[in-house]
Scaffold this motif. Structure first.
Motif, PDB file in Angstrom:
ATOM      1  N   UNK B 128       0.847  -1.201   0.000  1.00 44.08           N
ATOM      2  CA  UNK B 128       0.000   0.000   0.000  1.00 44.08           C
ATOM      3  C   UNK B 128       0.875   1.241   0.000  1.00 44.08           C
ATOM      4  N   UNK B 129       0.733   2.033  -1.042  1.00 45.53           N
ATOM      5  CA  UNK B 129       1.502   3.270  -1.124  1.00 45.53           C
ATOM      6  C   UNK B 129       0.761   4.378  -0.370  1.00 45.53           C
ATOM      7  N   UNK B 130       1.518   5.298   0.235  1.00 48.18           N
ATOM      8  CA  UNK B 130       0.920   6.427   0.945  1.00 48.18           C
ATOM      9  C   UNK B 130       0.071   7.270  -0.011  1.00 48.18           C
ATOM     10  N   UNK B 131       0.350   7.164  -1.319  1.00 47.43           N
ATOM     11  CA  UNK B 131      -0.438   7.925  -2.296  1.00 47.43           C
ATOM     12  C   UNK B 131      -1.856   7.368  -2.445  1.00 47.43           C
ATOM     13  N   UNK B 132      -2.039   6.093  -2.097  1.00 50.34           N
ATOM     14  CA  UNK B 132      -3.391   5.547  -2.146  1.00 50.34           C
ATOM     15  C   UNK B 132      -3.556   4.276  -2.957  1.00 50.34           C
ATOM     16  N   UNK B 221       2.823  -4.544   7.399  1.00 45.92           N
ATOM     17  CA  UNK B 221       1.731  -3.833   8.070  1.00 45.92           C
ATOM     18  C   UNK B 221       1.921  -2.314   7.980  1.00 45.92           C
ATOM     19  N   UNK B 223       2.992   1.282   5.379  1.00 45.60           N
ATOM     20  CA  UNK B 223       2.924   1.841   4.032  1.00 45.60           C
ATOM     21  C   UNK B 223       4.285   1.707   3.334  1.00 45.60           C
ATOM     22  N   UNK B 225       6.518   3.771   2.074  1.00 45.24           N
ATOM     23  CA  UNK B 225       7.715   4.567   2.392  1.00 45.24           C
ATOM     24  C   UNK B 225       8.447   4.051   3.620  1.00 45.24           C
ATOM     25  N   UNK B 254      10.523  15.214   5.962  1.00 47.05           N
ATOM     26  CA  UNK B 254       9.773  16.119   5.076  1.00 47.05           C
ATOM     27  C   UNK B 254       8.350  16.346   5.588  1.00 47.05           C
ATOM     28  N   UNK B 255       8.015  15.791   6.745  1.00 48.93           N
ATOM     29  CA  UNK B 255       6.698  16.071   7.322  1.00 48.93           C
ATOM     30  C   UNK B 255       5.766  14.876   7.422  1.00 48.93           C
ATOM     31  N   UNK B 256       6.144  13.749   6.833  1.00 49.47           N
ATOM     32  CA  UNK B 256       5.260  12.574   6.903  1.00 49.47           C
ATOM     33  C   UNK B 256       5.313  11.956   8.302  1.00 49.47           C
ATOM     34  N   UNK B 257       4.221  11.262   8.667  1.00 52.81           N
ATOM     35  CA  UNK B 257       4.155  10.598   9.967  1.00 52.81           C
ATOM     36  C   UNK B 257       5.214   9.507  10.061  1.00 52.81           C
ATOM     37  N   UNK B 259       4.654   7.014  12.131  1.00 49.67           N
ATOM     38  CA  UNK B 259       3.797   5.833  12.167  1.00 49.67           C
ATOM     39  C   UNK B 259       3.175   5.642  10.779  1.00 49.67           C
ATOM     40  N   UNK B 261       1.413   2.975   9.715  1.00 48.74           N
ATOM     41  CA  UNK B 261       0.446   1.876   9.688  1.00 48.74           C
ATOM     42  C   UNK B 261      -0.901   2.302   9.152  1.00 48.74           C
ATOM     43  N   UNK B 262      -1.026   3.588   8.798  1.00 45.22           N
ATOM     44  CA  UNK B 262      -2.318   4.119   8.355  1.00 45.22           C
ATOM     45  C   UNK B 262      -2.120   4.945   7.097  1.00 45.22           C
TER      46      UNK B 262
END
Lengths: 301, 262
Positions: B128-132, B221, B223, B225, B254-257, B259, B261-262
């Motif tokens: 699962x990519x953070x992009x969706x 489990x 994303x 990245x 760069x600002x991404x979480x 965590x 897992x979501x």
């Protein structure tokens, strides 16, 4: 009784507009109005909290969508066959053209979807900057907004639902009755003629209201939360039935998107109905709790 | 009267204030220094609740060969492009080494051959990519838990930090990235999860360059990245604060979480 026969001088026109803004269409200024305590405090707080929370959820959600502006069905992304996609193409002169594809249909949505201007510069993006939080493409910050307000959305919804059940609001006003469905054609006809309930009937919700509020609060609300959770790979490991239930993670993402736009559709109809049935009377009722009910056919006067 | 006028003045100013806020929109709010920490405060809660339900060992769903995507999308760095990496690629990564160091009793340095000889796990999972988007693929690799067990983490080790061969920034403006190498981190729960691998095969073939050759992390489990490619060095630490931007990863800085897992 017969406003129409009064001379249409400025005063009469103004008072008719004022009456419409206060009490909506088909209300008779001559009939007496009785104040009625309609919305308890928990309903009002939950309502206005939801206004803010859902606005942020929608706009930050569109920001997240823009990171990959396509929807699919199933467990994974079949990149060549999206259900919906918003892309940008380059015209011969180098300018951008926004193209939205829904199933087999393609639409030119330049300026709105696929390609739109951000601070005067053309950009490749699904939804335009005015519809997203933050405006420019910035997935990380959109996710921060979305996942913070998601907690508020769930908390607000849970508190509202608990109090609604505990205080009888659910049973009295929100739980649909069989007669709501059988009486739906007649109710739709009343609504189409802008004949809103008066007297005793105005003290509770009508059939359309019960069916709509029940669907939005108790079906689409939980559905948008569950489909949102299904997009989390960690929660999918904890609850494998979630992706199974929705036909896969990408299906869940699509349903999540459809739920969001069901909220938008509800919002539009809700605002239209508020205006038609009396902007001021409705807004005041949702702020102070007190709604003024028109007595049917001037029974008292 | 004066009272009424004052009140009207206040109401008008309040209204103007609200209108300005609405017009300026959330972009100006987004730049407020208090906002970022406030929004980030939800991350710890999200992580705790997700861990509460998923525990340490709940497995990501595994699929069948029929589910494998015909084209597994590659994202992020598609070719590290450095001279050093090119030289490794020409020799088919024969000299590539993965080191494990930091808060361990026995630092390791493994060649690709040694890595391939360790007990392997093959799993068909959804990426699962953070992009969706999502893609299903079959990964083969050595469970990281096994490698860490060989290195014997010290009690104070809390995170595994992965240092990679792909540069993310262009320092001299020649259009080629040459600095700011990718890094990521997982806590010990995720690093020792049974499905967390140092993977060297995708769909039965040696990893190609676009997908992270010769070895990448799979953390099923999390994303995409959180699953770095081109992995070279693994360092166990007790805190992420002093590493690079201090947030535990290139995208986190760069600002991404952190965590994922979501």
């Amino acid at each position: 009784m017969t406003i129409a026969s009064e001379p249409a001088d400025g005063y009469a026109v103004r008072s008719r507009i004022l009456n419409f803004l206060k009490y909506g269409a088909n209300s008779n200024p001559a009939d007496p109005r009785v104040p009625f305590y309609r919305h308890p405090i928990f309903v009002r707080v939950a309502h206005w909290t939801n206004v803010i929370v859902l606005t942020v959820m929608l706009m930050s959600g569109l920001q997240i969508f823009n990171a990959h502006s396509a929807l699919y069905w199933g467990y994974q992304s079949d990149f060549n066959h999206p259900l919906l996609s918003m892309v940008a193409m380059q015209n011969d002169d180098g300018s951008l053209k926004g193209v939205t594809q829904i199933g087999p249909w393609q639409f030119d949505t330049t300026g709105w979807l696929g390609a739109s201007q951000v601070n005067g510069q053309w950009a490749v993006r699904g939804f335009p900057a005015w519809a997203t939080i933050p405006g420019p493409q910035w997935l990380a910050l959109g996710r921060l907004w979305h996942f913070f307000f998601a907690w508020l959305f769930v908390a607000n919804g849970a508190i509202f639902a608990s109090l609604a059940v505990y205080r009888g609001h659910f049973r009295r006003d929100l739980k649909p009755k069989v007669s709501d469905i059988t009486g739906l054609p007649a109710e739709i006809a009343h609504h189409a003629k802008l004949q809103f309930p008066k007297g005793e009937a105005a003290k509770t919700y009508n059939g359309i209201q019960r069916l709509t509020y029940f669907t939005v609060i108790f079906i689409i609300g939980p559905l948008i939360v569950l489909t949102g959770l299904t997009m989390s790979p960690t929660l999918d490991s904890a609850f494998p039935f979630l992706p199974w239930l929705f036909g896969g993670r990408q299906s869940a993402r699509t349903i999540h998107f459809l739920c969001a736009f069901s909220f938008v559709l509800f919002f539009i109809v809700h605002i239209v109905m508020v205006v038609l049935s009396g902007t001021w009377n409705n807004v005041r009722a949702m702020i102070t709790g007190t709604y003024e009910i028109e007595q049917a056919g001037g029974r008292h006067g | 009267m004066a009272d009424g006028a004052t009140r009207r003045g206040f109401l008008m100013r309040s209204f103007a204030g609200v209108a300005t806020l609405a017009l300026a929109g959330c972009d100006s709010i987004s730049q407020q220094p208090w906002l970022d920490p406030l929004l980030r405060s939800a991350e710890a809660l999200t992580m705790r609740v997700q861990r509460l339900f998923a525990g340490n060992h709940a497995l990501a769903q595994e699929f069948t060969k029929a589910d494998i995507a015909p084209m597994f999308r590659a994202n992020g760095t598609l070719d590290p492009g450095t001279q050093e990496y090119r030289a490794h690629a020409q020799k088919n990564f024969a000299d590539w080494r993965i080191t494990v160091s930091g808060l361990v009793e026995h630092p390791l340095s493994l060649s690709m051959d040694q890595l391939r000889k360790l007990p392997a796990r093959t799993q068909i999972t959804r990426h699962d990519c953070v992009e969706g988007w999502s893609c299903i693929g079959e990964w083969t690799g050595a469970p990281l838990a096994h490698i860490l067990a060989l290195a014997q983490p010290k009690d104070e080790a809390r995170y595994a930090v992965f240092y990679c061969a792909d540069p993310m920034s262009d320092s001299n403006g020649d259009g080629i990235n040459d600095s700011d190498f990718y890094y990521e981190s997982l806590d010990m729960v995720e690093a020792t999860h049974p499905q967390t691998l140092l993977a060297y095969k995708l769909n039965g073939q040696d990893l190609d360059i676009a997908h992270g050759a010769p070895v990448r992390v799979r953390a099923e489990r999390q994303l995409g990245y959180k699953q770095p490619k081109y992995v070279k060095d693994i360092v166990l630490v007790d805190s992420l604060d002093k590493i690079s931007g201090g947030r535990g990863g290139y995208w986190e800085d760069q600002g991404y979480n952190w965590w994922g897992g979501i």
